[in-house]
Design a protein around this motif. Sequence first.
Motif, short mmCIF file in Angstrom:
data_model
loop_
_atom_site.label_atom_id
_atom_site.label_comp_id
_atom_site.label_asym_id
_atom_site.label_seq_id
_atom_site.Cartn_x
_atom_site.Cartn_y
_atom_site.Cartn_z
N GLY A 13 41.59 0.97 21.39
CA GLY A 13 42.58 1.07 22.45
C GLY A 13 42.74 -0.23 23.23
O GLY A 13 41.87 -1.10 23.21
N ASP A 15 42.74 -2.02 26.66
CA ASP A 15 42.29 -1.95 28.05
C ASP A 15 42.88 -3.14 28.77
O ASP A 15 42.45 -4.28 28.57
CB ASP A 15 40.75 -1.99 28.06
CG ASP A 15 40.19 -2.32 29.43
OD1 ASP A 15 40.94 -2.25 30.42
OD2 ASP A 15 38.98 -2.65 29.51
N ALA A 20 37.10 -4.11 27.90
CA ALA A 20 36.66 -3.28 26.77
C ALA A 20 37.79 -3.23 25.74
O ALA A 20 38.72 -4.04 25.76
CB ALA A 20 36.31 -1.88 27.28
N GLY A 21 37.66 -2.27 24.82
CA GLY A 21 38.73 -2.01 23.87
C GLY A 21 39.02 -3.18 22.94
O GLY A 21 38.15 -4.00 22.64
N THR A 44 45.97 2.24 27.40
CA THR A 44 45.37 2.89 28.57
C THR A 44 45.89 2.26 29.86
O THR A 44 46.35 1.12 29.87
CB THR A 44 43.82 2.78 28.57
OG1 THR A 44 43.44 1.42 28.82
CG2 THR A 44 43.22 3.23 27.25
N GLN A 46 44.18 1.19 33.10
CA GLN A 46 42.76 0.99 33.34
C GLN A 46 42.50 -0.26 34.16
O GLN A 46 43.19 -1.26 34.04
CB GLN A 46 42.08 0.86 31.96
CG GLN A 46 40.60 0.73 32.01
CD GLN A 46 39.92 0.96 30.66
OE1 GLN A 46 38.73 1.06 30.62
NE2 GLN A 46 40.64 1.05 29.57
N VAL A 51 39.27 4.50 33.74
CA VAL A 51 40.50 4.74 32.99
C VAL A 51 41.31 5.76 33.77
O VAL A 51 40.79 6.79 34.18
CB VAL A 51 40.16 5.33 31.60
CG1 VAL A 51 41.42 5.82 30.91
CG2 VAL A 51 39.48 4.31 30.73
N ALA A 82 38.05 3.61 20.59
CA ALA A 82 38.85 4.74 21.07
C ALA A 82 40.01 4.93 20.09
O ALA A 82 40.64 3.95 19.68
CB ALA A 82 39.37 4.44 22.47
N ALA A 112 35.17 6.38 29.53
CA ALA A 112 34.96 5.06 30.13
C ALA A 112 33.74 5.17 31.04
O ALA A 112 33.32 6.27 31.41
CB ALA A 112 36.17 4.68 30.95
N TYR A 204 27.85 -3.06 32.06
CA TYR A 204 28.89 -4.06 31.77
C TYR A 204 30.04 -3.40 31.03
O TYR A 204 29.82 -2.68 30.05
CB TYR A 204 28.27 -5.21 30.96
CG TYR A 204 27.16 -5.86 31.75
CD1 TYR A 204 27.42 -6.92 32.60
CD2 TYR A 204 25.86 -5.35 31.72
CE1 TYR A 204 26.43 -7.48 33.38
CE2 TYR A 204 24.85 -5.88 32.50
CZ TYR A 204 25.14 -6.96 33.33
OH TYR A 204 24.15 -7.49 34.11
N HIS A 205 31.24 -3.66 31.49
CA HIS A 205 32.43 -3.03 30.95
C HIS A 205 32.77 -3.65 29.60
O HIS A 205 33.17 -4.82 29.55
CB HIS A 205 33.57 -3.25 31.96
CG HIS A 205 34.84 -2.58 31.61
ND1 HIS A 205 34.94 -1.23 31.36
CD2 HIS A 205 36.10 -3.06 31.47
CE1 HIS A 205 36.18 -0.93 31.09
NE2 HIS A 205 36.91 -2.02 31.14
N GLY A 208 29.53 -1.84 24.81
CA GLY A 208 29.44 -1.03 23.59
C GLY A 208 30.43 -1.51 22.53
O GLY A 208 30.09 -1.62 21.35
N1 PLP Z 1 37.73 1.41 24.28
C1 PLP Z 1 38.60 1.43 25.30
C2 PLP Z 1 40.07 1.32 25.06
C3 PLP Z 1 38.11 1.57 26.58
O1 PLP Z 1 39.00 1.59 27.56
C4 PLP Z 1 36.70 1.70 26.81
C5 PLP Z 1 36.15 1.83 28.15
O2 PLP Z 1 36.74 1.84 29.14
C6 PLP Z 1 35.85 1.67 25.74
C7 PLP Z 1 36.42 1.52 24.50
C8 PLP Z 1 34.37 1.77 25.87
O3 PLP Z 1 33.84 0.71 26.57
P1 PLP Z 1 32.29 0.31 26.52
O4 PLP Z 1 32.16 -0.78 25.55
O5 PLP Z 1 32.02 -0.13 27.94
O6 PLP Z 1 31.53 1.53 26.10
#
Ligand code: PLP
Length: 259
Positions: A13, A15, A20-21, A44, A46, A51, A82, A112, A204-205, A208
Motif C-alpha cells: 500500500g 503510505d 511504511a508501505g 491510504t 495516513q 491510518v 498490505a 498500522a 519505528y513506522h 516491518g
Molecule cells: N503497509 C502500509 C501501507 C502501511 O500503511 C503500514 C503501516 O502503517 C504497514 C504496511 C505496516 O508498517 P510497519 O512496517 O510499521 O509494520
Amino acid sequence: MLAEKPHVLVISGLDPSGGAGIQADIQAITALGAHPLPIISCLTVQDTINVHGAEPVSAELIRKQLQCLAADIPIHAVKTGALGDATVVRELSAFLRQRERLPLVVDPVIKAAGGGDLADETLLSAMFSELFPLADVLTPNGPELQQLGEHEQEADAARNLLKSGCNAVLATGGHGTGHHIENILYRADGSTENWQLKRVGGEYHGSGCTLAAGISAGLAAGQSLEEAIERAQNFVAASIQRAQKVGAGQPVPNREQPR
Ligand code: PLP
C-alpha cells in the motif's frame, strides 16, 4: 555493458507519510542492491500517527500491471505488504500459481502501529488460504502472529501458521521488551533458528516493511533465506539507529545507504 540487478516485484500500500508501505519497500530493496517493480495495492490516508482510511486499487488494474511487467521483465522474487482487499489477493495468487515458483516474502500486515485497520477478516482469510501456501516466509510481528496463529504463545502460534502451507514463519521480537530483540525462524520441518539483536528501544513506522522488503532483495539475489534474514535484520537495525523525525508520531527508519 549495462548493469543488471535482481528484480523484486513488490505489492503493497501507499503510505503518504513515506514511512511504511511501498515507499519503505522501494527504499529498502534499492539500498540492498535490487531493483523494485512496485505495484500499489491500496491507497491510504495516513500520517506518522495512524491510518485514517484505505481504498484498494481495482484487482483488474493489478492483473494488467502484473501481466504487462511479466511479459517484459524477469522477476526474481516477490514481496507483499498490505493488500487492500481479497480480490487483490486472489489476482496475485492466480498470477503466482501460473509461474515457476518464485521466492515469495509475505508480510501479513493487519494494522498500522496506531491501531488503524489495514486488513479485514475476508482479506485475512484469502491470504491464509491462497497466498500463505505459496510463501517462502511470512514475517508477522508479535501481535500479527498471535492473531493469525490464534495462540498467545509464539511457538504455538507459529506452528499453527505453518499449517497454512508456508515454508517458514519469521516471528519478529521488535514489539517485545528486554535488552535484546529475538527473531526466530520456524521452519515447516520443525527446525528453528534464532537471531538476537541489541534493542535500540522505541517503535519505528515502517520497520516491518523494511525487514520483509530487505529479505526479498536477498532472495532475489540468490541468498539463502537465512542469509537474507541476517542481512535484512542488520539493515533494519542500522536504519533504526539513524532514524529520522518526520511527523508527531513514530520516527521513520532512515533507509538511505550511508555514503
Ligand atoms: N503497509 C502500509 C501501507 C502501511 O500503511 C503500514 C503501516 O502503517 C504497514 C504496511 C505496516 O508498517 P510497519 O512496517 O510499521 O509494520
